[in-house]
Design a protein around this motif. Sequence first.
Motif, mmCIF file in Angstrom:
data_model
loop_
_atom_site.group_PDB
_atom_site.id
_atom_site.type_symbol
_atom_site.label_atom_id
_atom_site.label_comp_id
_atom_site.label_asym_id
_atom_site.label_seq_id
_atom_site.Cartn_x
_atom_site.Cartn_y
_atom_site.Cartn_z
ATOM 1 N N ARG A 61 0.861 -1.187 0.000
ATOM 2 C CA ARG A 61 0.000 0.000 0.000
ATOM 3 C C ARG A 61 0.895 1.234 0.000
ATOM 4 O O ARG A 61 1.162 1.830 1.036
ATOM 5 C CB ARG A 61 -0.912 0.011 1.219
ATOM 6 C CG ARG A 61 -1.818 -1.201 1.358
ATOM 7 C CD ARG A 61 -3.081 -1.008 0.527
ATOM 8 N NE ARG A 61 -4.011 -2.091 0.690
ATOM 9 C CZ ARG A 61 -5.057 -2.059 1.510
ATOM 10 N NH1 ARG A 61 -5.292 -1.002 2.241
ATOM 11 N NH2 ARG A 61 -5.855 -3.086 1.578
ATOM 12 N N GLU A 88 -9.400 -0.184 1.965
ATOM 13 C CA GLU A 88 -8.533 0.987 1.803
ATOM 14 C C GLU A 88 -8.677 1.981 2.963
ATOM 15 O O GLU A 88 -7.771 2.764 3.224
ATOM 16 C CB GLU A 88 -8.853 1.726 0.495
ATOM 17 C CG GLU A 88 -8.668 0.905 -0.747
ATOM 18 C CD GLU A 88 -9.933 0.114 -1.129
ATOM 19 O OE1 GLU A 88 -9.896 -0.545 -2.180
ATOM 20 O OE2 GLU A 88 -10.944 0.163 -0.393
ATOM 21 N N ALA A 107 -3.654 2.776 -0.403
ATOM 22 C CA ALA A 107 -3.955 2.114 -1.678
ATOM 23 C C ALA A 107 -2.647 1.655 -2.314
ATOM 24 O O ALA A 107 -1.567 2.174 -1.999
ATOM 25 C CB ALA A 107 -4.689 3.073 -2.616
ATOM 26 N N GLU A 112 -5.805 3.041 -7.884
ATOM 27 C CA GLU A 112 -6.653 2.493 -6.822
ATOM 28 C C GLU A 112 -7.164 3.605 -5.908
ATOM 29 O O GLU A 112 -8.311 3.578 -5.462
ATOM 30 C CB GLU A 112 -5.886 1.466 -5.990
ATOM 31 C CG GLU A 112 -5.639 0.157 -6.700
ATOM 32 C CD GLU A 112 -4.844 -0.824 -5.827
ATOM 33 O OE1 GLU A 112 -4.836 -0.676 -4.583
ATOM 34 O OE2 GLU A 112 -4.230 -1.728 -6.405
ATOM 35 N N PHE A 113 -6.298 4.598 -5.629
ATOM 36 C CA PHE A 113 -6.707 5.722 -4.803
ATOM 37 C C PHE A 113 -7.812 6.523 -5.485
ATOM 38 O O PHE A 113 -8.802 6.908 -4.851
ATOM 39 C CB PHE A 113 -5.498 6.618 -4.490
ATOM 40 C CG PHE A 113 -5.862 7.846 -3.724
ATOM 41 C CD1 PHE A 113 -6.275 7.766 -2.403
ATOM 42 C CD2 PHE A 113 -5.808 9.090 -4.323
ATOM 43 C CE1 PHE A 113 -6.621 8.898 -1.694
ATOM 44 C CE2 PHE A 113 -6.151 10.225 -3.622
ATOM 45 C CZ PHE A 113 -6.560 10.133 -2.300
#
Length: 158
Positions: A61, A88, A107, A112-113
């Motif tokens: 992450r 997350e 993330a 992904e964020f």
Amino acid sequence: MDEMDWALLRELQADARLSYSELSRRVHLSPPAVAERVRRLEETGVITGYHAHVDPARAGRTVIALIRMSCYGARCILNSPETTAWPEIMQIHRITGDACSMLTVTAGSIEEFEAVIDRLAPYGQPSSTMVLSTPLGWRPIPPPGSGNSEPAPSRRRR
């Protein structure tokens, strides 16, 4: 809470994997007495759990951000228990000011964020701040009055 409770908390916060036998040696109390005090600290909610501290970046992450949510009413993230299951979202804080909550999010990538931000949009207006580094990530809770801050000046009646 007395000094012995704080001695136990100091040791457990440094290493939660200590046995009652080792704890008793360190705080100079019998193992049954240590076990009883730890059980009481757990039952009263002072000790809320035992956890491993994981480095998010080393666990894949690499993106860490703080997200302020401005939302109110039934769709507010604070009223939506399903968001607490999102992997997350690491923390949700209810805050004062012009926003209602602050989220800590991790993330694996910027993409992904972005997906997390998109998923948050129906709950209100997200405003994000990327974390560049964390010079102080976690520290144990000390007993009240044990900090290095200057004591408040005493007030004397004249």
